[in-house]
Design an enzyme around this catalytic site. Structure first.
Site, mmCIF file in Angstrom:
data_model
loop_
_atom_site.group_PDB
_atom_site.id
_atom_site.type_symbol
_atom_site.label_atom_id
_atom_site.label_comp_id
_atom_site.label_asym_id
_atom_site.label_seq_id
_atom_site.Cartn_x
_atom_site.Cartn_y
_atom_site.Cartn_z
ATOM 1 N N ARG A 1 0.849 -1.279 -0.005
ATOM 2 C CA ARG A 1 0.091 0.213 0.056
ATOM 3 C C ARG A 1 1.017 1.283 -0.127
ATOM 4 N NH1 ARG A 1 -4.208 -2.274 3.142
ATOM 5 N NH2 ARG A 1 -6.062 -2.875 1.724
ATOM 6 N N PHE B 1 -8.899 2.947 -5.638
ATOM 7 C CA PHE B 1 -8.296 1.660 -5.763
ATOM 8 C C PHE B 1 -7.235 1.203 -4.556
ATOM 9 C CE2 PHE B 1 -5.226 2.444 -9.667
ATOM 10 C CZ PHE B 1 -4.462 3.270 -8.865
ATOM 11 N N GLU B 2 -7.053 -0.089 -4.687
ATOM 12 C CA GLU B 2 -6.435 -0.647 -3.540
ATOM 13 C C GLU B 2 -6.788 -0.362 -2.081
ATOM 14 O OE1 GLU B 2 -2.124 -0.242 -3.646
ATOM 15 O OE2 GLU B 2 -1.929 -1.041 -5.762
ATOM 16 N N GLY B 3 -8.308 -0.448 -2.058
ATOM 17 C CA GLY B 3 -9.151 -0.052 -1.031
ATOM 18 C C GLY B 3 -9.623 1.091 -0.782
#
Ligand SMILES: Cc1cc2nc3c(=O)[nH]c(=O)nc-3n(C[C@H](O)[C@H](O)[C@H](O)COP(=O)(O)OP(=O)(O)OC[C@H]3O[C@@H](n4cnc5c(N)ncnc54)[C@H](O)[C@@H]3O)c2cc1C
Length: 659
Positions: A295, A425-427
């Protein structure tokens, strides 16, 4: 518990969705966590100060890579070409592959550069500032694509087979999302059915970053439960050109032009069981663990973007004169410049502290990395928005148009467009709030779990009540006083000491507030998303203040090396920026505390219900809907593809060059 959920159409209840997320959670905390302690009311400055630094060998290896990388980016890479042509030129990708940029974090034993997180992020800052699509290409490949899951969970054979290929430039992609599977992986439909020693994959994957050009794929698919196996969502490593894999579309977006993002169909794709990564049913755990440090690539790209915003704000606001003075000397613009400068400083502080902590390995940084992703994506967006405002009409004009009129081609509108996806994106921000809140209240849930579980039986509730009384009897009194109330605390930080005292006090107040929320709403707390989001955001700001202050002290002591070709950072100016940031951040924290109990949350939920029930539909009269027809979610029924395969491969396959 089994990950088998839902019926064959993928319908899952809220409870099932939560159970799948919960099963994928890492539940153990073997190392200390600065952020977790912060949410519990314990400000553990000792975990972040003295600020960790990189090993001299890592610094030497990192700098030896950054110098040619920077030279290549400055001389051979023109971001405006990517923007105009919506393609990353092949020679740019080839040049990056030749420099080793596809294997920055891959260990040297497997052909990579073996650099640490700090230098991976610095490389992403350089590359991402040429054009964020280049950053997305490399980070989708290295942060979530094949290398990282294999590094963490792969067998020795898998590492030997795939990591050297990835390091040489076999572009990889990570395929989780499906048309009907976004934030909620419990709905995942793509199947992987065992057949002899193989698995047969069927399904459709959406928004596959790098998918159009990828040589290797990490694919998440559901293995059915059998008598001997619980099955569940499983990660597979798959060749991009395996028979039955079709890239049906290349998608286009608001920003990130040049992104090779597609729709990929799998029809009867046969893979050997050696393609399973980690084990059957571990797919989501692998995805989440990979993201623990993966992340950090988004904060790196956000930080680079903020630095560019600061540079433009500085140069432009001095040059542009209106109403008798440079616009930067009008107070309204000065406030924005100060916000951009202070926030950029803190973005770098958060990124660098998190990355150093990841390298140091002393702390568990999963909450810090999640906070960094959440906070950086939100703050860099505000920074870019202020930059567009400072640039006035030129902020809204494209770089090409500016150049065509004979002005400097500053892509401010592009910066804003490119940053927007980082909040999704990515959470997404909403999911990050839930994920971090879950960790923040974890201690409460483990002591009071059965009291607040609406489905727990009375004896279990009674046992939990005894346990909780003992825990809170010890814990609550600790939240009453602390070093933040003593004016002499943290004196070695000079004028920044007051900000650390504030963080210490606010941390205790945050823990008390979380407890009150638990006591007030009990099992209903999970639906109080407004409350939980504010709790998380307060923690994010407190983490950022802490990072800003310890970084200023590191700089004052001469502990931060200047980037090649840049002026050395100096302690006085770092203290000024840290002070400005902490003051701005504290105002945000005070507002968030206030809004914990004074807000329109309940009204908002009622109004939203009214909207969803068409109560206010009269309000929409008088417009034309430019998109009147069409399915909201495309059909993703498994089966053979009907369209052309738009996959492109331009680098020579690393299979042929292997060995
Ligand atoms: C450019 C781009 C690149 C991408 N790259 C990849 C990739 O490489 N691999 C991959 O697998 N995926 C990729 N994705 C998918 C991306 O990760 C998803 O878009 C993201 O997970 C959100 O899912 P969704 O879009 O379906 O939104 P949804 O899940 O439909 O959510 C819609 C909205 O509801 C909110 N929401 C959803 N659930 C909740 C909840 N429980 N509580 C509160 N709010 C909620 C969301 O935050 C969002 O605001 C990419 C997407 C884009 C646009």
């Amino acid at each position: 518990m089994s990950q088998e959920t839902g019926d064959r159409t993928g319908q899952v209840s809220e409870r099932e969705a939560r159970a799948v997320a919960e099963a994928a959670r890492e539940t153990e905390w073997r190392k200390p966590s600065f952020a977790k302690e912060l949410y519990l009311g314990r400000f553990r400055l000792d975990l972040v100060h003295p600020h960790p630094t990189s090993d001299p060998d890592d610094v030497a290896a990192g700098e030896a890579f950054l110098a040619p990388l920077r030279a290549f980016c400055e001389t051979e890479c023109d971001g405006s070409v990517i923007e105009r042509e919506d393609r990353i030129p092949e020679e740019m990708i080839k040049g990056l592959a030749d420099l080793g940029a596809f294997g920055i974090k891959i260990p040297r034993a497997y052909g990579g550069l073996g650099l640490n997180h700090v230098y991976y992020n610095r490389a992403l800052e350089i590359i991402g500032s040429v054009h964020p699509s280049l950053g997305a290409l490399l980070s989708a490949h290295q942060s979530i694509g094949v290398p990282e899951p294999l590094k963490l969970f792969g067998s020795e054979e898998q590492k030997r087979e795939f990591l050297p290929r990835c390091a040489r430039g076999a572009i990889s992609a990570f395929l989780l999302t499906e048309p009907d599977v976004g934030s909620d992986p419990a709905r995942l439909r793509m199947s992987a059915v065992p057949d002899g020693d193989d698995y047969v994959l069927d399904g459709v994957k959406l928004w596959t970053t790098n998918g159009v050009v990828a040589e290797l794929l990490v694919v998440m698919a559901r293995v059915p439960a059998t008598e001997s196996s619980r099955g569940g969502i499983t990660a597979f490593v798959v060749e991009g050109d395996a028979p039955g894999v079709t890239v049906e579309r290349r998608n286009a977006f608001m920003g990130l032009r040049g992104l090779e993002n597609g729709v990929t169909r799998f029809h009867q794709v046969r893979v050997p069981s050696s393609a399973v990564i980690g084990g059957v049913g571990l797919g989501l755990k692998i995805a989440l663990t990979t993201l623990n440090t993966g992340r950090l690539s988004i904060p790196a790209i956000c930080t680079a973007s903020a630095k560019y915003s600061l540079k433009v704000a500085r140069e432009w606001s001095r040059e542009r004169v209106q109403w008798g003075r440079p616009v930067g000397r009008h107070a309204a613009v000065a406030h924005k410049i100060s916000f951009i400068a202070a926030t950029t400083y803190a973005l770098e502080a958060v990124l660098d502290l998190s990355a150093h902590m990841a390298d140091e390995g002393r702390n568990d940084i999963r909450i810090e990395a999640a906070l960094a992703k959440l906070w950086s994506s939100e703050m860099s967006w505000l920074v870019a928005d202020e930059l567009v405002q400072i640039r006035g009409g030129r902020g809204y004009e494209t770089a090409d148009s500016l150049r065509a009129r004979g002005e400097r081609g500053v892509p401010a509108e592009q910066v804003l467009r490119d940053l927007r996806i980082n909040r999704i994106f990515e959470g997404s921000t909403e999911i990050m709030h839930l994920l971090i809140a879950r960790e923040a209240v974890d201690t409460h849930l483990s002591v009071a779990g059965d009291i607040i579980d609406p489905e727990a039986k009375l004896p279990a509730k009674a046992r939990a009540a005894v346990q909780a009384t003992a825990f809170y009897g010890r814990w609550l009194p600790q939240l009453v006083t602390g070093p933040g109330q003593r004016p002499s605390s943290y004196a070695e930080f000079g004028r920044l000491a007051a900000h650390l005292r504030y963080v210490e006090r606010a941390s205790r107040r945050l823990a008390r507030s979380t407890f009150y929320g638990m006591a007030r709403w009990q099992g209903g707390l999970e639906h109080r998303q407004g409350f939980l989001a504010r709790v998380v955001d307060i923690g994010a700001e407190l983490f950022a203040i802490s990072a800003a202050v310890v970084r200023a002290e590191l700089i004052r002591q001469g502990g931060l090396l200047p980037a090649a070709g840049s002026p050395a950072p100096d302690g006085d100016s770092a203290y000024e920026l840290a002070d400005a940031f902490a003051r701005q951040s504290r105002l945000r924290v005070d507002r968030l505390f206030d809004a914990l109990w004074r807000n329109t949350d309940s009204v908002d939920v009622r109004v939203a219900e009214g909207v969803l029930e068409d109560r206010y539909v009269w309000l929409e009269a008088g417009i034309v809907d430019p998109a009147p027809e069409g399915a909201w979610i495309a059909d993703a029924t498994p089966g053979p593809g009907t369209g052309e395969n738009v996959a492109r491969r331009f680098l020579p396959s690393t299979r042929e060059s292997a060995g």
